[in-house]
Design a protein around this motif. Structure first.
Motif, mmCIF file in Angstrom:
data_model
loop_
_atom_site.group_PDB
_atom_site.id
_atom_site.type_symbol
_atom_site.label_atom_id
_atom_site.label_comp_id
_atom_site.label_asym_id
_atom_site.label_seq_id
_atom_site.Cartn_x
_atom_site.Cartn_y
_atom_site.Cartn_z
ATOM 1 N N ARG A 157 -15.010 -8.871 20.535
ATOM 2 C CA ARG A 157 -15.168 -9.917 19.512
ATOM 3 C C ARG A 157 -15.342 -11.282 20.165
ATOM 4 O O ARG A 157 -16.187 -12.080 19.743
ATOM 5 C CB ARG A 157 -13.958 -9.933 18.569
ATOM 6 N N THR A 158 -14.561 -11.551 21.189
ATOM 7 C CA THR A 158 -14.624 -12.850 21.866
ATOM 8 C C THR A 158 -15.928 -13.023 22.641
ATOM 9 O O THR A 158 -16.585 -14.059 22.553
ATOM 10 C CB THR A 158 -13.427 -13.006 22.833
ATOM 11 N N ARG A 159 -16.317 -11.997 23.389
ATOM 12 C CA ARG A 159 -17.500 -12.105 24.244
ATOM 13 C C ARG A 159 -18.822 -11.970 23.498
ATOM 14 O O ARG A 159 -19.801 -12.625 23.837
ATOM 15 C CB ARG A 159 -17.479 -11.036 25.344
ATOM 16 N N VAL A 160 -18.858 -11.096 22.486
ATOM 17 C CA VAL A 160 -20.129 -10.761 21.845
ATOM 18 C C VAL A 160 -20.228 -11.301 20.417
ATOM 19 O O VAL A 160 -21.162 -12.025 20.088
ATOM 20 C CB VAL A 160 -20.356 -9.228 21.865
ATOM 21 N N LEU A 161 -19.274 -10.920 19.568
ATOM 22 C CA LEU A 161 -19.398 -11.284 18.161
ATOM 23 C C LEU A 161 -19.221 -12.777 17.908
ATOM 24 O O LEU A 161 -19.951 -13.356 17.104
ATOM 25 C CB LEU A 161 -18.405 -10.493 17.312
ATOM 26 N N GLN A 162 -18.262 -13.409 18.570
ATOM 27 C CA GLN A 162 -18.026 -14.831 18.314
ATOM 28 C C GLN A 162 -19.227 -15.698 18.683
ATOM 29 O O GLN A 162 -19.614 -16.575 17.908
ATOM 30 C CB GLN A 162 -16.755 -15.322 19.016
ATOM 31 N N PRO A 163 -19.885 -15.483 19.844
ATOM 32 C CA PRO A 163 -21.088 -16.275 20.130
ATOM 33 C C PRO A 163 -22.212 -16.071 19.094
ATOM 34 O O PRO A 163 -22.905 -17.018 18.738
ATOM 35 C CB PRO A 163 -21.525 -15.794 21.513
ATOM 36 N N ILE A 164 -22.350 -14.840 18.596
ATOM 37 C CA ILE A 164 -23.356 -14.582 17.563
ATOM 38 C C ILE A 164 -22.986 -15.348 16.293
ATOM 39 O O ILE A 164 -23.836 -15.999 15.682
ATOM 40 C CB ILE A 164 -23.480 -13.069 17.278
ATOM 41 N N ALA A 165 -21.718 -15.266 15.905
ATOM 42 C CA ALA A 165 -21.254 -15.978 14.708
ATOM 43 C C ALA A 165 -21.460 -17.478 14.867
ATOM 44 O O ALA A 165 -21.898 -18.152 13.926
ATOM 45 C CB ALA A 165 -19.781 -15.665 14.446
ATOM 46 N N PRO A 224 -18.773 -18.277 9.581
ATOM 47 C CA PRO A 224 -17.388 -18.638 9.874
ATOM 48 C C PRO A 224 -16.548 -17.487 10.422
ATOM 49 O O PRO A 224 -15.634 -17.704 11.192
ATOM 50 C CB PRO A 224 -16.831 -19.124 8.540
ATOM 51 N N LYS A 225 -16.861 -16.247 10.021
ATOM 52 C CA LYS A 225 -16.073 -15.109 10.473
ATOM 53 C C LYS A 225 -16.993 -13.912 10.628
ATOM 54 O O LYS A 225 -17.756 -13.588 9.722
ATOM 55 C CB LYS A 225 -14.972 -14.805 9.465
ATOM 56 N N LEU A 226 -16.925 -13.259 11.768
ATOM 57 C CA LEU A 226 -17.707 -12.050 12.012
ATOM 58 C C LEU A 226 -16.814 -11.071 12.747
ATOM 59 O O LEU A 226 -16.311 -11.375 13.828
ATOM 60 C CB LEU A 226 -18.961 -12.369 12.835
ATOM 61 N N ILE A 273 -16.677 -6.766 8.584
ATOM 62 C CA ILE A 273 -17.844 -7.407 7.970
ATOM 63 C C ILE A 273 -19.117 -6.650 8.340
ATOM 64 O O ILE A 273 -19.998 -6.437 7.502
ATOM 65 C CB ILE A 273 -17.920 -8.889 8.385
ATOM 66 N N LEU A 274 -19.214 -6.200 9.577
ATOM 67 C CA LEU A 274 -20.385 -5.424 9.994
ATOM 68 C C LEU A 274 -20.472 -4.111 9.223
ATOM 69 O O LEU A 274 -21.555 -3.705 8.798
ATOM 70 C CB LEU A 274 -20.348 -5.164 11.496
ATOM 71 N N ARG A 275 -19.337 -3.436 9.027
ATOM 72 C CA ARG A 275 -19.336 -2.178 8.280
ATOM 73 C C ARG A 275 -19.773 -2.405 6.835
ATOM 74 O O ARG A 275 -20.546 -1.622 6.281
ATOM 75 C CB ARG A 275 -17.950 -1.536 8.318
ATOM 76 N N ARG A 276 -19.300 -3.474 6.226
ATOM 77 C CA ARG A 276 -19.692 -3.761 4.844
ATOM 78 C C ARG A 276 -21.168 -4.136 4.757
ATOM 79 O O ARG A 276 -21.853 -3.778 3.798
ATOM 80 C CB ARG A 276 -18.811 -4.857 4.266
ATOM 81 N N THR A 277 -21.654 -4.852 5.741
ATOM 82 C CA THR A 277 -23.072 -5.198 5.778
ATOM 83 C C THR A 277 -23.926 -3.945 5.914
ATOM 84 O O THR A 277 -24.931 -3.781 5.202
ATOM 85 C CB THR A 277 -23.360 -6.176 6.941
ATOM 86 N N ILE A 278 -23.533 -3.052 6.800
ATOM 87 C CA ILE A 278 -24.273 -1.801 6.980
ATOM 88 C C ILE A 278 -24.279 -1.002 5.682
ATOM 89 O O ILE A 278 -25.325 -0.509 5.250
ATOM 90 C CB ILE A 278 -23.678 -0.973 8.136
#
Length: 93
Positions: A23-31, A37-39, A43-48
């Motif tokens: 989450r820190t290395r990959v998801l947070q930079p994308i967010a 505000p939150k990724l 959230i990814l599962r619900r989006t899928i």
């Protein structure tokens, strides 16, 4: 060489992945780049689930997400996207 007992998403040593590190290395930079505000994985599962609803049945999505009950998938993970919202965001979901 892989084995059926290997992790699907291993760390660099083949062990389990530290999700907090991911989450820190990959998801947070994308967010941050997307100004979301939150990724997180939820959230990814619900989006899928929401995006997949026009690509397969609820049972297909339930199986993919690993839920024991289809109503969990339909009522908790899938959200209806009105046509006007899809057009607004340029979505083809």
């Amino acid at each position: 060489m892989s084995s059926p007992d290997d992790f699907i998403f291993p760390n660099a040593d083949g062990g389990f992945m530290d999700t907090a590190n991911y989450r820190t290395r990959v998801l947070q930079p994308i967010a941050d780049d997307l100004k979301i505000p939150k990724l997180n994985f939820q959230i990814l599962r619900r989006t899928i689930a929401t995006r997949a609803q026009k690509l397969g049945s609820v049972k297909d999505i339930q199986s993919h997400l690993g839920h024991s009950r289809a109503d969990t998938t339909a009522n908790e993970y899938m959200q209806e996207l009105p046509e006007s919202v899809q057009q607004m965001v340029g979505s083809r979901a």
